[in-house]
Design a protein around this motif. Structure first.
Motif, PDB file in Angstrom:
ATOM      1  N   UNK A   1       1.236  -1.112  -0.019  1.00  0.00           N
ATOM      2  CA  UNK A   1       0.451   0.196   0.241  1.00  0.00           C
ATOM      3  C   UNK A   1       1.122   1.470  -0.061  1.00  0.00           C
ATOM      4  N   UNK A   2       1.807   0.984   0.767  1.00  0.00           N
ATOM      5  CA  UNK A   2       2.963   1.538   0.605  1.00  0.00           C
ATOM      6  C   UNK A   2       3.671   2.379  -1.047  1.00  0.00           C
ATOM      7  N   UNK A   3       3.665   1.631  -1.416  1.00  0.00           N
ATOM      8  CA  UNK A   3       3.992   1.339  -2.241  1.00  0.00           C
ATOM      9  C   UNK A   3       3.628   2.296  -3.624  1.00  0.00           C
ATOM     10  N   UNK A   4       2.421   1.666  -2.555  1.00  0.00           N
ATOM     11  CA  UNK A   4       0.326   2.837  -4.078  1.00  0.00           C
ATOM     12  C   UNK A   4       0.771   3.767  -4.267  1.00  0.00           C
ATOM     13  N   UNK A   5       0.844   4.076  -2.894  1.00  0.00           N
ATOM     14  CA  UNK A   5       0.649   6.277  -2.231  1.00  0.00           C
ATOM     15  C   UNK A   5       1.536   6.477  -3.056  1.00  0.00           C
ATOM     16  N   UNK A   6       3.511   5.764  -2.448  1.00  0.00           N
ATOM     17  CA  UNK A   6       5.043   6.492  -3.533  1.00  0.00           C
ATOM     18  C   UNK A   6       4.458   6.879  -5.002  1.00  0.00           C
ATOM     19  N   UNK A   7       4.666   8.281  -5.048  1.00  0.00           N
ATOM     20  CA  UNK A   7       5.015   8.932  -6.456  1.00  0.00           C
ATOM     21  C   UNK A   7       7.208   8.575  -6.958  1.00  0.00           C
ATOM     22  N   UNK A   8       6.933   9.217  -8.257  1.00  0.00           N
ATOM     23  CA  UNK A   8       8.072   9.713  -8.270  1.00  0.00           C
ATOM     24  C   UNK A   8       9.545   8.478  -7.730  1.00  0.00           C
ATOM     25  N   UNK A   9      10.553   9.448  -7.114  1.00  0.00           N
ATOM     26  CA  UNK A   9      11.828   8.825  -6.375  1.00  0.00           C
ATOM     27  C   UNK A   9      11.129   7.928  -5.195  1.00  0.00           C
ATOM     28  N   UNK A  10      10.057   8.011  -4.632  1.00  0.00           N
ATOM     29  CA  UNK A  10       9.687   7.552  -3.371  1.00  0.00           C
ATOM     30  C   UNK A  10       9.778   6.657  -3.727  1.00  0.00           C
ATOM     31  N   UNK A  11       8.826   6.097  -4.811  1.00  0.00           N
ATOM     32  CA  UNK A  11       8.457   4.737  -5.182  1.00  0.00           C
ATOM     33  C   UNK A  11       9.320   4.102  -5.839  1.00  0.00           C
ATOM     34  N   UNK A  12       9.992   4.801  -6.633  1.00  0.00           N
ATOM     35  CA  UNK A  12      11.801   3.866  -6.990  1.00  0.00           C
ATOM     36  C   UNK A  12      12.550   3.527  -5.422  1.00  0.00           C
ATOM     37  N   UNK A  13      12.050   4.479  -4.831  1.00  0.00           N
ATOM     38  CA  UNK A  13      12.643   4.371  -3.584  1.00  0.00           C
ATOM     39  C   UNK A  13      12.329   2.632  -2.739  1.00  0.00           C
ATOM     40  N   UNK A  14      10.965   2.604  -2.816  1.00  0.00           N
ATOM     41  CA  UNK A  14       9.951   2.066  -2.104  1.00  0.00           C
ATOM     42  C   UNK A  14      10.490   0.297  -2.997  1.00  0.00           C
ATOM     43  N   UNK A  15      10.489   0.132  -3.938  1.00  0.00           N
ATOM     44  CA  UNK A  15      10.743  -0.452  -4.544  1.00  0.00           C
ATOM     45  C   UNK A  15      12.088  -1.315  -4.813  1.00  0.00           C
ATOM     46  N   UNK A  16      13.390  -0.359  -4.614  1.00  0.00           N
ATOM     47  CA  UNK A  16      14.254  -0.913  -4.283  1.00  0.00           C
ATOM     48  C   UNK A  16      14.516  -1.636  -2.891  1.00  0.00           C
ATOM     49  N   UNK A  17      13.492  -0.835  -2.205  1.00  0.00           N
ATOM     50  CA  UNK A  17      14.012  -1.402  -0.417  1.00  0.00           C
ATOM     51  C   UNK A  17      13.144  -3.084  -0.626  1.00  0.00           C
ATOM     52  N   UNK A  18      11.867  -2.755  -1.631  1.00  0.00           N
ATOM     53  CA  UNK A  18      11.323  -4.227  -1.769  1.00  0.00           C
ATOM     54  C   UNK A  18      12.217  -5.389  -2.344  1.00  0.00           C
ATOM     55  N   UNK A  19      12.719  -4.764  -3.149  1.00  0.00           N
ATOM     56  CA  UNK A  19      13.932  -5.952  -3.870  1.00  0.00           C
ATOM     57  C   UNK A  19      14.375  -6.370  -3.051  1.00  0.00           C
TER      58      UNK A  19
END
Length: 118
Positions: free
Chosen positions: A90-108
């Motif tokens: 859910x936090x990834x859905x709400x994130x945009x731009x660089x924040x979304x990339x950071x969340x995705x990188x952390x998840x990876x």
């Protein structure tokens, strides 16, 4: 009292008994050392796995803290067994731009460490 052994083979029997006793004692000692070594290796593996688990749980807690769900959100009251993972996505859905990339990188990173990636 037992009489001391006599005859030509008495010395050979005594020597053989002492040799056999020594070999058995050494074999028992070696077996104990090997058992202790294997127990120590197994303990080290358990400690390593627990350390990895605590690190991952700490990362998840940090991610969860950084992106709390809105109090009125229906999804926030989901099953407790999936709440952490649901919160992460859910936090990834709400994130945009660089924040979304950071969340995705952390998840990876988390997926790689936990062997989720196929």
């Amino acid at each position: 009292a037992a009489a001391p052994p006599r005859g030509p083979h008495a010395v050979a029997r005594i020597f053989l008994n002492i040799l056999l006793f020594t070999v058995l004692t050494l074999a028992a000692g070696l077996g104990r050392r090997q058992n202790e070594y294997h127990e120590r290796v197994a303990f080290a593996q358990v400690v390593h796995e627990k350390t990895k688990r605590v690190e991952v749980e700490h990362r998840l807690a940090r991610i969860q803290e950084s992106s709390r769900a809105e109090p009125g959100d229906d999804e926030a009251s989901s099953d407790p067994t999936t709440a952490v993972t649901g919160e992460l996505f859910r936090s990834m859905e709400r994130a945009e731009g660089e924040q979304a990339a950071n969340h995705l990188q952390e998840l990876a990173r988390l997926g790689y460490k936990e062997h989720w990636l196929v």
